[in-house]
Design a protein around this motif. Structure first.
Motif, PDB file in Angstrom:
ATOM      1  N   ILE A 327       0.859  -1.189   0.000  1.00  0.00           N
ATOM      2  CA  ILE A 327       0.000   0.000   0.000  1.00  0.00           C
ATOM      3  C   ILE A 327       0.896   1.240   0.000  1.00  0.00           C
ATOM      4  CG2 ILE A 327      -1.802   1.283   1.226  1.00  0.00           C
ATOM      5  CD1 ILE A 327      -2.731  -1.361   0.060  1.00  0.00           C
ATOM      6  N   PRO A 328       0.692   2.170  -0.936  1.00  0.00           N
ATOM      7  CA  PRO A 328       1.542   3.377  -1.013  1.00  0.00           C
ATOM      8  C   PRO A 328       1.567   4.121   0.312  1.00  0.00           C
ATOM      9  CG  PRO A 328       0.110   3.237  -2.933  1.00  0.00           C
ATOM     10  CD  PRO A 328      -0.344   2.170  -1.990  1.00  0.00           C
ATOM     11  N   ASN A 338      -2.782   9.383   0.155  1.00  0.00           N
ATOM     12  CA  ASN A 338      -4.185   9.442  -0.248  1.00  0.00           C
ATOM     13  C   ASN A 338      -4.586  10.857  -0.625  1.00  0.00           C
ATOM     14  OD1 ASN A 338      -6.098  10.721   2.124  1.00  0.00           O
ATOM     15  ND2 ASN A 338      -4.217   9.820   2.981  1.00  0.00           N
ATOM     16  N   ASP A 339      -5.680  10.944  -1.339  1.00  0.00           N
ATOM     17  CA  ASP A 339      -6.284  12.223  -1.699  1.00  0.00           C
ATOM     18  C   ASP A 339      -7.740  12.164  -1.275  1.00  0.00           C
ATOM     19  OD1 ASP A 339      -7.192  14.572  -2.769  1.00  0.00           O
ATOM     20  OD2 ASP A 339      -6.839  14.045  -4.867  1.00  0.00           O
ATOM     21  N   GLY A 340      -8.053  12.816  -0.157  1.00  0.00           N
ATOM     22  CA  GLY A 340      -9.422  12.795   0.344  1.00  0.00           C
ATOM     23  C   GLY A 340      -9.890  11.417   0.765  1.00  0.00           C
ATOM     24  N   GLY A 341      -8.928  10.533   1.097  1.00  0.00           N
ATOM     25  CA  GLY A 341      -9.268   9.178   1.494  1.00  0.00           C
ATOM     26  C   GLY A 341      -9.099   8.164   0.392  1.00  0.00           C
ATOM     27  N   ARG A 342      -8.997   8.613  -0.860  1.00  0.00           N
ATOM     28  CA  ARG A 342      -8.681   7.689  -1.952  1.00  0.00           C
ATOM     29  C   ARG A 342      -7.179   7.440  -1.964  1.00  0.00           C
ATOM     30  NH1 ARG A 342     -12.428  11.310  -4.932  1.00  0.00           N
ATOM     31  NH2 ARG A 342     -14.295  10.146  -5.565  1.00  0.00           N
ATOM     32  N   GLY A 347       0.467   9.967  -7.647  1.00  0.00           N
ATOM     33  CA  GLY A 347      -0.534  10.935  -8.085  1.00  0.00           C
ATOM     34  C   GLY A 347      -1.771  10.301  -8.691  1.00  0.00           C
ATOM     35  N   ASP A 348      -1.722   8.982  -8.971  1.00  0.00           N
ATOM     36  CA  ASP A 348      -2.870   8.296  -9.574  1.00  0.00           C
ATOM     37  C   ASP A 348      -3.634   7.524  -8.504  1.00  0.00           C
ATOM     38  OD1 ASP A 348      -2.172   9.145 -12.155  1.00  0.00           O
ATOM     39  OD2 ASP A 348      -0.747   7.483 -12.364  1.00  0.00           O
ATOM     40  N   VAL A 349      -4.959   7.560  -8.609  1.00  0.00           N
ATOM     41  CA  VAL A 349      -5.803   6.842  -7.661  1.00  0.00           C
ATOM     42  C   VAL A 349      -5.643   5.337  -7.847  1.00  0.00           C
ATOM     43  CG1 VAL A 349      -8.202   6.342  -7.021  1.00  0.00           C
ATOM     44  CG2 VAL A 349      -7.480   8.702  -7.430  1.00  0.00           C
ATOM     45  N   VAL A 350      -5.493   4.625  -6.735  1.00  0.00           N
ATOM     46  CA  VAL A 350      -5.460   3.157  -6.763  1.00  0.00           C
ATOM     47  C   VAL A 350      -6.895   2.672  -6.592  1.00  0.00           C
ATOM     48  CG1 VAL A 350      -4.555   1.073  -5.694  1.00  0.00           C
ATOM     49  CG2 VAL A 350      -3.154   3.159  -5.728  1.00  0.00           C
ATOM     50  N   PRO A 351      -7.502   2.123  -7.619  1.00  0.00           N
ATOM     51  CA  PRO A 351      -8.929   1.784  -7.560  1.00  0.00           C
ATOM     52  C   PRO A 351      -9.249   0.813  -6.423  1.00  0.00           C
ATOM     53  CG  PRO A 351      -8.098   1.612  -9.804  1.00  0.00           C
ATOM     54  CD  PRO A 351      -6.905   1.791  -8.927  1.00  0.00           C
ATOM     55  N   LEU A 381     -16.078   7.100  -1.629  1.00  0.00           N
ATOM     56  CA  LEU A 381     -16.336   5.702  -1.987  1.00  0.00           C
ATOM     57  C   LEU A 381     -17.714   5.562  -2.640  1.00  0.00           C
ATOM     58  CD1 LEU A 381     -15.579   2.580   0.202  1.00  0.00           C
ATOM     59  CD2 LEU A 381     -17.747   2.773  -1.006  1.00  0.00           C
ATOM     60  N   VAL A 382     -18.717   6.220  -2.068  1.00  0.00           N
ATOM     61  CA  VAL A 382     -20.067   6.161  -2.633  1.00  0.00           C
ATOM     62  C   VAL A 382     -20.072   6.722  -4.053  1.00  0.00           C
ATOM     63  CG1 VAL A 382     -22.411   7.080  -2.422  1.00  0.00           C
ATOM     64  CG2 VAL A 382     -21.232   6.198  -0.391  1.00  0.00           C
ATOM     65  N   GLU A 383     -19.335   7.808  -4.243  1.00  0.00           N
ATOM     66  CA  GLU A 383     -19.235   8.400  -5.586  1.00  0.00           C
ATOM     67  C   GLU A 383     -18.581   7.425  -6.566  1.00  0.00           C
ATOM     68  OE1 GLU A 383     -16.424  11.812  -7.371  1.00  0.00           O
ATOM     69  OE2 GLU A 383     -17.790  12.521  -5.794  1.00  0.00           O
ATOM     70  N   ASP A 384     -17.643   6.629  -6.066  1.00  0.00           N
ATOM     71  CA  ASP A 384     -16.913   5.689  -6.921  1.00  0.00           C
ATOM     72  C   ASP A 384     -17.651   4.376  -7.144  1.00  0.00           C
ATOM     73  OD1 ASP A 384     -14.878   7.562  -6.851  1.00  0.00           O
ATOM     74  OD2 ASP A 384     -13.648   6.465  -5.398  1.00  0.00           O
ATOM     75  N   ALA A 385     -18.775   4.162  -6.465  1.00  0.00           N
ATOM     76  CA  ALA A 385     -19.438   2.856  -6.465  1.00  0.00           C
ATOM     77  C   ALA A 385     -19.715   2.286  -7.854  1.00  0.00           C
ATOM     78  CB  ALA A 385     -20.722   2.922  -5.644  1.00  0.00           C
TER      79      ALA A 385
END
Length: 458
Positions: A327-328, A338-342, A347-351, A381-385
């Protein structure tokens, strides 16, 4: 969004951060199936193993956490270690998303000469010991008459208070028996707490500080020569309610004559740790540098040094997050990148990976602050669902609660679920009741799991 199955989410850590995040997610519009995975056999994390046993009001947070975990819609899988019992690949196969709420339980470093001498300790290790953490040794060298504590936060106060308090005044708490026995033999008379900035910059909470003044047969001493304010200090004391209360308490103590108590806690301000002094590899004292406020609340050294004879040193200068393999991790901040918990890498989000609590933002703020922190992570997370469903449909047949439990059982993992914890909880309360206390903690890990899983006559 219409789907034919719940979104499977693993929350790693059953402390306040993980429990709050699970509660918020369970009340979202998503159809979710949540497992909280905890490496210890007992839930509640920092509240059970990071709060001093003589703070029952703070420990009442356990009641709120238990209400969430005992509802039945969130499954607890305790005594399960990520990296040993389950791999990240296992989590990927069995869950659509993973929220890391693993906290920060290691001591931050203090890089000064002599800090590694025998008799120099981390406050977090000491707290784990007196709170009966199952993964730390059950002995502690309490042979110092005079002790130094570096740091001016609530953990520093807890360390100073537990060291200075007479054991008989801890008798009604859940302090483990082995801790009580060692505290009874402690020869301590003086605990010196050092802060490098002024009284308006300390991180004590007003309630914890006031409580320090009510410890029987312990004088709290604040020295007028350590007491100074600059422009920023005055502004903070005037405009911040908590700072105002703390400053008032400390000011009252500068005017108070010692009562002649058998033990003393000395609060020193504007004195920065410079060196731990030693002889034959053991702590014999500390050298601090007098500092001066610079107008903005910050300080600089004056070149004046003071030596104090002590035989033990505790550093309470903060906590540092524990890295999880794969885990980064941001080494400079001691948090999962993380960025806002993501979770992010380069710099790239880990899905599918998220973080909340101290492992997300660093070990700052009180337990209650983790609620707003969790809200941000869960909102993302909800937004990413929709994406999480789409990216994980290929292995959807694997993602059932029963499959994960079967995997753990096939590996011989003694999983402690909520109903198992209730057995251990009842056992600890029964021991405590027999001794006129709320509970007495079971400390050894094997004994905890045996009682929880009904493998003893208890």
């Amino acid at each position: 969004m219409t789907t034919d199955r719940p979104l499977r989410v693993a929350v790693i850590g059953a402390g306040p951060a993980g429990t709050y995040a699970s509660d918020i997610l369970s009340k979202s519009d998503l159809d979710v199936s949540i497992d909280i995975i905890e490496r210890l056999p007992a839930p509640f994390g920092l509240v059970r193993y990071g709060v001093a046993p003589d703070h029952p009001r703070i420990k009442q947070i356990v009641v709120a956490l238990a209400n969430v975990l005992g509802r039945g819609d969130i499954r607890l899988l305790a005594n399960v270690d990520i990296g040993t019992d389950l791999s990240l690949q296992d989590l990927r196969e069995h869950y659509d998303a993973v929220i890391f709420a693993t906290g920060a339980f290691k001591d931050a470093d203090l890089n000064i000469p002599g800090i590694d001498l025998e008799g120099s300790y981390g406050a977090a290790d000491f707290v784990s010991w007196f709170d009966g953490h199952p993964d730390v040794p059950r002995t502690w060298p309490l042979d110092a008459k005079e002790v130094a504590v570096f740091g001016v936060g609530n953990v520093a106060l807890d360390v100073a208070r537990i060291l200075a308090k007479h054991p008989k005044d801890l008798a009604g708490t859940e302090v483990p028996d082995n801790v009580m026995e060692l505290l009874k033999s402690s020869p301590v008379t003086d605990v010196h707490v050092f802060g490098r900035r002024g009284p308006a910059q300390v991180k004590f909470s007003p309630l914890e500080l006031r409580e320090l003044g009510h410890v029987p047969d312990v004088d709290v001493i604040v020295y007028p020569e350590d007491y100074d304010f600059d422009e920023a200090s005055m502004e903070a004391a005037e405009n911040n309610k908590q700072t105002k209360q703390v400053v008032k308490t400390l000011t009252d103590w500068t005017l108070k004559e010692p009562t002649g108590a058998s033990r003393r806690i000395h609060l020193h301000f504007l004195q920065a740790p410079h060196e731990v002094l030693g002889e034959d590899g053991k702590v014999t004292g500390v050298r601090v540098e007098r500092t001066a406020l610079q107008g903005d609340g910050n300080v600089k050294g004056t070149g004046e040094f003071i030596d104090y004879p002590v035989q033990a040193v505790y550093r309470a200068v903060g906590y540092y997050g524990t890295e999880i393999d794969g885990i980064p991790f941001d080494q400079s901040k001691g948090v999962i990148a993380n960025d806002g918990g993501r979770v992010v890498a380069g710099g790239d989000v880990v899905p599918g990976y998220y973080a909340t609590g101290w492992i997300k933002r660093g070990p700052v703020g009180l337990i209650g602050h983790t609620k707003s922190d969790a809200q941000e992570t869960i909102a993302n997370l909800v937004e990413d669902a929709p994406r999480l469903y789409a990216e994980s449909e290929a292995g959807a047949e694997q993602r059932s609660p029963d499959n994960l439990l079967r995997l753990l059982q096939s590996r011989g993992v003694d999983v402690v679920q909520w109903h198992d914890w209730e057995l251990l909880d009842a056992h600890e309360r029964a021991i405590g009741e027999a001794d006129g206390r709320e509970r007495v903690k079971v400390v050894p890990r094997e004994e905890m799991t045996d009682i929880a899983l009904g493998r003893t006559g208890a």
